[in-house]
Design a protein around this motif. Structure first.
Motif, short mmCIF file in Angstrom:
data_model
loop_
_atom_site.label_atom_id
_atom_site.label_comp_id
_atom_site.label_asym_id
_atom_site.label_seq_id
_atom_site.Cartn_x
_atom_site.Cartn_y
_atom_site.Cartn_z
N LEU A 47 4.91 10.12 -6.45
CA LEU A 47 6.35 10.38 -7.66
C LEU A 47 6.16 10.90 -9.11
CD1 LEU A 47 8.49 7.42 -6.60
CD2 LEU A 47 9.45 10.27 -6.41
N ARG A 48 4.31 9.78 -9.77
CA ARG A 48 4.01 9.83 -10.90
C ARG A 48 3.13 11.76 -10.90
NH1 ARG A 48 -0.12 4.73 -12.60
NH2 ARG A 48 0.00 6.40 -13.97
N ALA A 49 2.97 12.40 -10.12
CA ALA A 49 2.29 13.96 -10.10
C ALA A 49 3.43 14.75 -9.90
CB ALA A 49 1.71 14.00 -8.73
N SER A 50 4.90 14.01 -9.63
CA SER A 50 6.12 14.82 -9.31
C SER A 50 6.81 15.85 -11.05
CB SER A 50 7.28 14.49 -8.83
OG SER A 50 7.58 12.96 -9.20
N VAL A 51 6.91 14.75 -11.87
CA VAL A 51 6.26 15.43 -12.87
C VAL A 51 6.52 16.47 -13.51
CG1 VAL A 51 6.65 13.09 -14.06
CG2 VAL A 51 4.54 14.72 -14.04
N THR A 52 4.90 17.40 -12.69
CA THR A 52 4.75 18.94 -12.48
C THR A 52 5.75 19.76 -12.24
OG1 THR A 52 3.91 18.69 -10.49
CG2 THR A 52 2.46 17.96 -12.60
N GLY A 53 7.06 19.07 -11.34
CA GLY A 53 7.93 19.80 -11.02
C GLY A 53 7.95 20.78 -9.68
N ASN A 54 6.52 20.71 -8.68
CA ASN A 54 6.15 21.21 -7.79
C ASN A 54 5.84 20.42 -6.97
OD1 ASN A 54 4.39 21.10 -9.05
ND2 ASN A 54 2.83 22.73 -7.83
N VAL A 55 6.17 19.47 -6.76
CA VAL A 55 5.83 19.09 -6.11
C VAL A 55 7.30 17.91 -4.71
CG1 VAL A 55 5.45 15.84 -5.17
CG2 VAL A 55 4.32 17.36 -7.23
N ALA A 56 7.03 17.55 -3.29
CA ALA A 56 7.67 17.48 -2.55
C ALA A 56 7.43 16.65 -1.87
CB ALA A 56 8.45 18.21 -1.08
N LEU A 57 7.78 15.18 -0.96
CA LEU A 57 7.37 14.17 -0.52
C LEU A 57 7.59 14.45 1.07
CD1 LEU A 57 5.69 11.52 -0.29
CD2 LEU A 57 7.65 10.42 -0.67
N LEU A 114 0.82 -1.53 0.31
CA LEU A 114 0.04 -0.27 0.62
C LEU A 114 1.03 1.53 0.10
CD1 LEU A 114 -2.76 1.36 0.49
CD2 LEU A 114 -2.35 1.43 3.32
N PHE A 115 1.88 1.43 0.66
CA PHE A 115 2.79 2.24 0.86
C PHE A 115 3.52 2.55 -0.29
CE2 PHE A 115 7.47 3.85 3.04
CZ PHE A 115 6.62 5.02 3.00
N ARG A 116 3.92 1.79 -0.96
CA ARG A 116 4.24 1.76 -1.98
C ARG A 116 3.15 1.83 -3.67
NH1 ARG A 116 6.85 -2.47 -1.99
NH2 ARG A 116 5.47 -4.22 -2.70
N GLN A 117 2.41 2.05 -3.44
CA GLN A 117 1.44 2.29 -4.48
C GLN A 117 1.28 3.87 -4.10
OE1 GLN A 117 -2.07 0.36 -5.45
NE2 GLN A 117 -3.28 1.92 -3.58
N GLN A 118 1.09 4.14 -3.18
CA GLN A 118 1.15 5.53 -2.82
C GLN A 118 1.99 6.31 -3.10
OE1 GLN A 118 0.93 7.23 1.19
NE2 GLN A 118 -0.63 8.84 0.45
N LEU A 119 3.31 5.92 -2.90
CA LEU A 119 4.47 6.23 -3.27
C LEU A 119 4.88 6.59 -4.97
CD1 LEU A 119 6.91 5.38 -0.38
CD2 LEU A 119 5.82 7.25 -0.57
#
Length: 596
Positions: A383-393, A374-379
């Motif tokens: 990560l896929r959303a991070s292509v927008t360039g404004n994402v942090a985790l 479940l954790f890996r799925q969310q990560l």
């Protein structure tokens, strides 16, 4: 007509004076409670099937007819649609009919009561308040079983009214002319309830959790809603009408002035810049994020997607949600916090551990590491959303370096899977941790070299540091944001982070408290993340002070060791500097009396 004062929880600031109009009253009030012959059991079960199906269709149609003013509340109605097709609630209701030979309405009421008892054991306030959504959907289903039409209750609103309800959702307001609603008051709900989100989006005063609302207020009564102090006055006296009319005028002028300036940066008179971000848990809050001048989202709580449905969301669903969030905010930053859930919240999927103390049990990063798929799925979705360039985790409830290494290990696994699948991601996406445990504070100098940023979660840090449950009325007075241990802890984390060259943010209620913000400035905090509605007032305070004054106040506070002395010094200093802000703003936050 006797005068009555009722107390509630203020969830949307402002003052209104008008005539009361009830949209709905107590849930389950007229439920027929009697048994049926054995021969009619299957018919009662069939009635449940039909009522659930009809309410599902009704809510789906309501979603398609949402007024423009409420367009951003679609996902709230979606959560109610999911509840209306929850197979477990329907199945349990039918089981009760089979086992006890009672009416369909009574069986559904009993099934909801069982769910309520489970929710009452949940430690997290926001999650505990989600039971109101189940109650609301059940109420609609019971009305359907009783042959009542929900829309009949809202017919006849032609003048501006103060809308009263046992509880309220955007779906309930479909038949209303939104321009006719001056303010809202409900019996149910808490600080994080959807009624507050709805009211804030409409920019009208609101209060929830109003005890005895249905007992003392009747249609047509003249009422005052004080959305600053959480007070509802029924049939006020003449001098109260004059007082509140004047206060309403003052507040509206103040609010207009801070909104005009809210897009300006959070910068002190002598040039120190602090980023002011927003805390968000629902898409419905995004318009408020932008309208109130947030420079991004410093904390996106990802839990709601897992709690508003009967099953678990898939990777593609989460990716769509996260991408939409990132794109709507771009180029502003959005920080996704990985799941901060406990096993008790997802017992329907993972089984009930029956932990004696869930707050100290299998929750947050511990839960994620136990359920790595479940954790890996969310990560992967983040990560896929991070292509927008404004994402942090960021990872919640980290207690030591091993947890960081393990969490980052799962992150690397997620990256490898995405590369194998051909999905792009930002390899340089910043990764940080929440600092909310004393153990994390004590080794902040070590942990700072393992991550890209710190985010100090003050709600839990204060609770765990002082050993009190802030929701427990018997000890809530011990919840002191300006306790010397809290101040020292935050200062140590800020210094450790800066020495390692990483940014330090502070989120939680402390960061939106006007008495505490100057102290955070004095520490050199890089950013704060707060509720969207708090941003304009906090920015005004930041722009009217100097870094030198903030450092002087911090030094003065650090020399004191009694909480009472610190509180007196800070409140006296801040109130003398910002009398207008504190008159309105502090009362919204803590409902406390202001200094004379």
């Amino acid at each position: 007509m006797s005068r009555v004062t009722l107390q509630g929880i203020p969830v949307s600031a402002g003052i209104s004076v008008g005539k009361a109009f009830f949209m709905n009253r107590r849930s389950f009030e007229n439920v027929p409670r009697h048994t049926v012959p054995e021969s009619l059991v299957s018919a009662e079960q069939a009635r449940l099937d039909l009522a659930f199906r009809n309410v599902h269709d009704e809510l789906t149609q309501a979603r398609d007819k949402i007024p423009t003013e409420l367009a951003d509340h679609g996902t709230i109605i979606d959560s109610h649609i999911m509840i209306s097709r929850d197979p477990k609630l329907l199945a349990r209701s039918k089981e009760i009919v089979r086992d006890t030979n009672i009416t369909a309405e009574w069986a559904l009421e009993k099934a909801v009561r069982e769910v309520e008892r489970k929710f009452e054991a949940i430690d997290d306030l926001y999650l505990r308040e989600r039971i109101s959504d189940i109650r609301l959907v059940a109420q609609r289903i019971i009305k359907k079983l009783l042959g009542q039409h929900h829309e009949e209750e809202v017919v006849g609103v032609s003048n501006r009214v103060v809308l009263m309800a046992h509880d309220l959702t955007p779906a309930d307001t479909i038949g209303l002319d939104i321009s006719k609603i001056m303010s809202l008051a409900t019996v149910e709900g808490g600080k994080t309830s959807h009624t507050g989100i709805l009211a804030r989006s409409l920019q009208i005063p609101a209060m929830v959790g109003v005890t005895d609302l249905e007992k003392y207020v009747n249609d047509g009564d003249l009422v005052i809603i004080d959305g600053l102090k959480g007070k509802l006055i029924v049939n006020p006296e003449e001098h109260e009408l004059e007082l509140y009319s004047d206060l309403k005028y003052q507040f509206e002028n103040y609010h207009k002035s801070i909104i005009r300036e809210c897009q300006l940066p959070g910068e002190t008179i002598d040039g120190y810049r602090i980023n002011v971000f927003a805390n968000v848990e629902l898409f419905e809050e995004l318009p408020a994020v932008l309208e109130n001048g947030a420079e991004g989202v410093g904390l996106y709580r990802t839990e709601y997607s897992f709690l508003s449905r009967a099953d678990l969301p898939g990777e593609d669903e989460l990716t769509d949600e996260y991408v939409q969030m990132a794109e709507m905010l771009a180029p502003r930053k959005v920080v996704f916090r990985s799941l901060d859930l406990g096993a008790d919240k997802l017992a329907k999927v993972f089984g009930d551990l029956r932990e004696p103390n869930p707050a100290l049990g299998l929750r947050a990063i511990r839960f994620s590491m136990r359920h790595r798929d479940l954790f890996r799925q969310q990560l992967k979705a983040v990560l896929r959303a991070s292509v927008t360039g404004n994402v942090a985790l960021m990872f919640p409830m980290i207690s030591g370096i091993n947890e960081i290494h393990e969490a980052k290990g799962v992150l690397r696994e997620a990256q490898a899977e995405l590369e194998k699948e051909g999905h792009a991601y930002d390899a340089d996406m910043p990764v940080g941790i929440m600092v909310e445990l004393p153990s994390t504070v004590f080794i902040a100098d070590v942990l700072a070299h393992e991550v890209d940023f710190f985010s100090v979660g003050t709600n839990d840090l204060i609770q765990y540091s002082l050993g009190i449950d802030r929701l427990n009325r018997h000890v809530s007075y011990l919840y002191q944001p300006l306790h010397p241990a809290v101040i020292r802890s935050i200062k140590y984390v800020v210094d450790a982070g800066h020495q390692a060259g990483i940014e330090v943010s502070v989120c939680g209620e402390l960061a939106s408290d006007p008495y505490c913000v100057p102290i955070l400035l004095g520490m050199g905090v890089d950013s704060i993340s707060i509720t969207p509605q708090a941003i304009p007032g906090i920015k005004r305070i930041i722009r009217q002070t100097t870094m030198e004054d903030c450092k002087n106040l911090l030094r003065e506070v650090q020399e004191l060791f009694q909480v009472s002395a610190i509180n007196h010094t800070v409140r006296d200093t801040i109130f003398r500097r910002f009398p207008e802000e504190l008159t309105f703003y502090a009362s919204i936050l803590d409902n406390e009396e202001l200094p004379a």
